[in-house]
Write a protein that holds these residues in place. Structure first.
Motif, PDB file in Angstrom:
ATOM      1  N   ARG A 129      -8.243  -0.481  -1.551  1.00  0.00           N
ATOM      2  CA  ARG A 129      -7.052  -0.546  -2.389  1.00  0.00           C
ATOM      3  C   ARG A 129      -6.174   0.690  -2.170  1.00  0.00           C
ATOM      4  O   ARG A 129      -6.692   1.802  -2.020  1.00  0.00           O
ATOM      5  CB  ARG A 129      -7.429  -0.614  -3.871  1.00  0.00           C
ATOM      6  CG  ARG A 129      -8.331  -1.780  -4.245  1.00  0.00           C
ATOM      7  CD  ARG A 129      -7.592  -3.082  -4.309  1.00  0.00           C
ATOM      8  NE  ARG A 129      -8.470  -4.198  -4.649  1.00  0.00           N
ATOM      9  CZ  ARG A 129      -8.166  -5.475  -4.453  1.00  0.00           C
ATOM     10  NH1 ARG A 129      -7.019  -5.796  -3.896  1.00  0.00           N
ATOM     11  NH2 ARG A 129      -9.002  -6.426  -4.797  1.00  0.00           N
ATOM     12  N   THR A 130      -4.875   0.503  -2.165  1.00  0.00           N
ATOM     13  CA  THR A 130      -3.957   1.635  -1.967  1.00  0.00           C
ATOM     14  C   THR A 130      -3.678   2.311  -3.311  1.00  0.00           C
ATOM     15  O   THR A 130      -2.726   1.964  -4.010  1.00  0.00           O
ATOM     16  CB  THR A 130      -2.639   1.171  -1.324  1.00  0.00           C
ATOM     17  OG1 THR A 130      -2.161   0.023  -2.020  1.00  0.00           O
ATOM     18  CG2 THR A 130      -2.830   0.838   0.131  1.00  0.00           C
ATOM     19  N   ASN A 131      -4.550   3.251  -3.651  1.00  0.00           N
ATOM     20  CA  ASN A 131      -4.366   4.055  -4.861  1.00  0.00           C
ATOM     21  C   ASN A 131      -4.322   5.529  -4.468  1.00  0.00           C
ATOM     22  O   ASN A 131      -4.173   5.861  -3.286  1.00  0.00           O
ATOM     23  CB  ASN A 131      -5.489   3.771  -5.875  1.00  0.00           C
ATOM     24  CG  ASN A 131      -6.882   3.969  -5.253  1.00  0.00           C
ATOM     25  OD1 ASN A 131      -7.030   4.656  -4.250  1.00  0.00           O
ATOM     26  ND2 ASN A 131      -7.880   3.357  -5.869  1.00  0.00           N
ATOM     27  N   ASP A 132      -4.472   6.407  -5.441  1.00  0.00           N
ATOM     28  CA  ASP A 132      -4.374   7.849  -5.169  1.00  0.00           C
ATOM     29  C   ASP A 132      -5.454   8.351  -4.210  1.00  0.00           C
ATOM     30  O   ASP A 132      -5.287   9.401  -3.582  1.00  0.00           O
ATOM     31  CB  ASP A 132      -4.460   8.635  -6.481  1.00  0.00           C
ATOM     32  CG  ASP A 132      -3.256   8.410  -7.387  1.00  0.00           C
ATOM     33  OD1 ASP A 132      -2.231   7.904  -6.866  1.00  0.00           O
ATOM     34  OD2 ASP A 132      -3.340   8.700  -8.586  1.00  0.00           O
ATOM     35  N   LEU A 133      -6.554   7.608  -4.123  1.00  0.00           N
ATOM     36  CA  LEU A 133      -7.663   8.042  -3.262  1.00  0.00           C
ATOM     37  C   LEU A 133      -7.558   7.506  -1.835  1.00  0.00           C
ATOM     38  O   LEU A 133      -8.379   7.860  -0.989  1.00  0.00           O
ATOM     39  CB  LEU A 133      -9.001   7.571  -3.867  1.00  0.00           C
ATOM     40  CG  LEU A 133      -9.457   8.220  -5.164  1.00  0.00           C
ATOM     41  CD1 LEU A 133     -10.714   7.539  -5.680  1.00  0.00           C
ATOM     42  CD2 LEU A 133      -9.709   9.703  -4.955  1.00  0.00           C
ATOM     43  N   PHE A 134      -6.556   6.667  -1.584  1.00  0.00           N
ATOM     44  CA  PHE A 134      -6.520   5.965  -0.294  1.00  0.00           C
ATOM     45  C   PHE A 134      -6.509   6.934   0.890  1.00  0.00           C
ATOM     46  O   PHE A 134      -7.333   6.820   1.807  1.00  0.00           O
ATOM     47  CB  PHE A 134      -5.307   5.039  -0.212  1.00  0.00           C
ATOM     48  CG  PHE A 134      -5.249   4.248   1.075  1.00  0.00           C
ATOM     49  CD1 PHE A 134      -5.936   3.056   1.203  1.00  0.00           C
ATOM     50  CD2 PHE A 134      -4.531   4.721   2.166  1.00  0.00           C
ATOM     51  CE1 PHE A 134      -5.910   2.331   2.396  1.00  0.00           C
ATOM     52  CE2 PHE A 134      -4.486   4.010   3.359  1.00  0.00           C
ATOM     53  CZ  PHE A 134      -5.177   2.814   3.472  1.00  0.00           C
ATOM     54  N   PRO A 153      -5.010  -1.013   4.281  1.00  0.00           N
ATOM     55  CA  PRO A 153      -4.699  -1.387   2.887  1.00  0.00           C
ATOM     56  C   PRO A 153      -5.265  -2.767   2.530  1.00  0.00           C
ATOM     57  O   PRO A 153      -5.037  -3.736   3.256  1.00  0.00           O
ATOM     58  CB  PRO A 153      -3.165  -1.416   2.860  1.00  0.00           C
ATOM     59  CG  PRO A 153      -2.725  -0.659   4.066  1.00  0.00           C
ATOM     60  CD  PRO A 153      -3.787  -0.858   5.096  1.00  0.00           C
ATOM     61  N   TYR A 154      -5.973  -2.826   1.430  1.00  0.00           N
ATOM     62  CA  TYR A 154      -6.591  -4.075   0.983  1.00  0.00           C
ATOM     63  C   TYR A 154      -5.534  -5.151   0.754  1.00  0.00           C
ATOM     64  O   TYR A 154      -5.791  -6.341   0.963  1.00  0.00           O
ATOM     65  CB  TYR A 154      -7.346  -3.819  -0.325  1.00  0.00           C
ATOM     66  CG  TYR A 154      -8.499  -4.759  -0.591  1.00  0.00           C
ATOM     67  CD1 TYR A 154      -9.812  -4.316  -0.552  1.00  0.00           C
ATOM     68  CD2 TYR A 154      -8.272  -6.097  -0.908  1.00  0.00           C
ATOM     69  CE1 TYR A 154     -10.873  -5.165  -0.811  1.00  0.00           C
ATOM     70  CE2 TYR A 154      -9.319  -6.963  -1.159  1.00  0.00           C
ATOM     71  CZ  TYR A 154     -10.628  -6.489  -1.105  1.00  0.00           C
ATOM     72  OH  TYR A 154     -11.662  -7.345  -1.350  1.00  0.00           O
ATOM     73  N   GLU A 155      -4.354  -4.729   0.349  1.00  0.00           N
ATOM     74  CA  GLU A 155      -3.315  -5.695  -0.032  1.00  0.00           C
ATOM     75  C   GLU A 155      -2.603  -6.315   1.167  1.00  0.00           C
ATOM     76  O   GLU A 155      -1.820  -7.257   0.995  1.00  0.00           O
ATOM     77  CB  GLU A 155      -2.279  -5.001  -0.934  1.00  0.00           C
ATOM     78  CG  GLU A 155      -2.845  -4.461  -2.216  1.00  0.00           C
ATOM     79  CD  GLU A 155      -3.514  -3.093  -2.077  1.00  0.00           C
ATOM     80  OE1 GLU A 155      -4.028  -2.597  -3.086  1.00  0.00           O
ATOM     81  OE2 GLU A 155      -3.528  -2.532  -0.956  1.00  0.00           O
TER      82      GLU A 155
END
Length: 290
Positions: A155-160, A178-180
């Motif tokens: 997932r593209t979050n702050d930890l990506f 990116p998972y998305e």
């Protein structure tokens, strides 16, 4: 029979009562005739240091841990193996004459579960869904097992970015995406022989799928699809992959085989994996009925 020579092993977690580890290891002790017993201990991060001191004092043979104790335990140990160091996670601790040595057998459990079905990762392309604890263990083991390419979807979050940097530093065969991005996932699936879901999507009563219908449509009879989840026995993802004709495996094989790694380190003997899988399968089936 428990007597004065019985060796104690255990599982440290919070909560701990739900764990199948006591069933797994006590079944193994019974079948092999080893004089040991395995118990679950409810331990929080705050109580971990005292628990380890007690392990040393009472000469307990070894123990397993769940998150967040898998990471919290590292500074409290005398030594960790290279694979545990890489993952910064320990699921198995061996007490060798008061020296506590940490290891991670999770990833090898994934590899051994496939190997039991005559599947190897050597020169294979694998797509891993998720990069949490189970995902990282699978990725690390896939690299060590000689995978040709490891596509990781996160997932593209702050930890990506930090996670991408960490995992891609392990090997140039690892690529974090990116998972998305459905198009990239389809391309990865088309190139892969093995698809491994390491997310918790589909666990218990969750009816969701870890991939979109478009990605699912690219699964074929040439794919091996695994799910780290073992409750339920057949996740929505496994069910959907079966309809696509894929060869599917739930998380029981990985669960039991990672435990087999601990058992071997503690006792020097191989776990009776087939008998244990049968016992675990029955226990999970009973839970599903409740």
């Amino acid at each position: 029979m428990i007597d004065g020579h019985t060796k104690l092993f255990g599982f440290l977690a919070h909560p701990a009562a739900h764990s199948l580890s006591p069933l797994i290891h006590n079944t193994s002790f019974k079948v092999t005739g080893i004089n040991g017993v395995y118990l679950a201990f409810d331990v929080t991060s705050a109580g971990l240091s005292d628990s380890l001191a007690a392990m040393r004092t009472m000469n307990i043979g070894g123990f397993n841990l769940s998150m967040p104790l898998k990471t919290d335990v590292i500074p409290l140990l005398d030594e960790v193996t290279p694979r545990a160091e890489r993952l910064q996670a320990v699921n198995t601790v061996v007490n060798r004459d008061g020296r506590l040595i940490g290891d991670s057998t999770d990833g090898q459990g994934f590899i051994d579960a496939l190997k039991a079905n005559d599947i190897t990762l050597d020169e294979k392309v694998i797509t891993v869904l998720g990069s949490g604890g189970a995902g990282r263990a699978i990725i690390s083991a896939a690299v060590d097992a000689g995978a040709k390419k490891v596509y990781v979807f996160k997932r593209t979050n702050d930890l990506f970015e930090s996670r991408k940097e960490q995992l891609e530093a392990w090997s140039n065969v690892v690529e974090v995406l990116p998972y998305e991005d459905e198009e990239l996932m389809i391309k990865a699936v088309d190139q892969s022989q093995i698809i491994a879901n390491s997310t918790n999507i589909g666990m218990a009563g969750d009816k969701s799928l870890p991939v979109t219908p478009a990605v699912l449509n690219h699964l074929t009879s040439n794919h091996i699809v695994t799910d780290a989840i073992y409750f339920p026995l057949e996740t929505p993802f496994i069910r959907a992959a079966k309809k696509q004709g894929s060869h599917t495996y739930n998380g029981i094989g990985m669960l039991v085989n990672q435990a087999a790694g601990s058992f071997l380190e503690w006792t020097g003997q191989r776990m009776p994996v087939d008998q244990v899988i049968e016992a675990v399968h029955e226990a999970v089936a009973q839970r599903e009925k409740k």
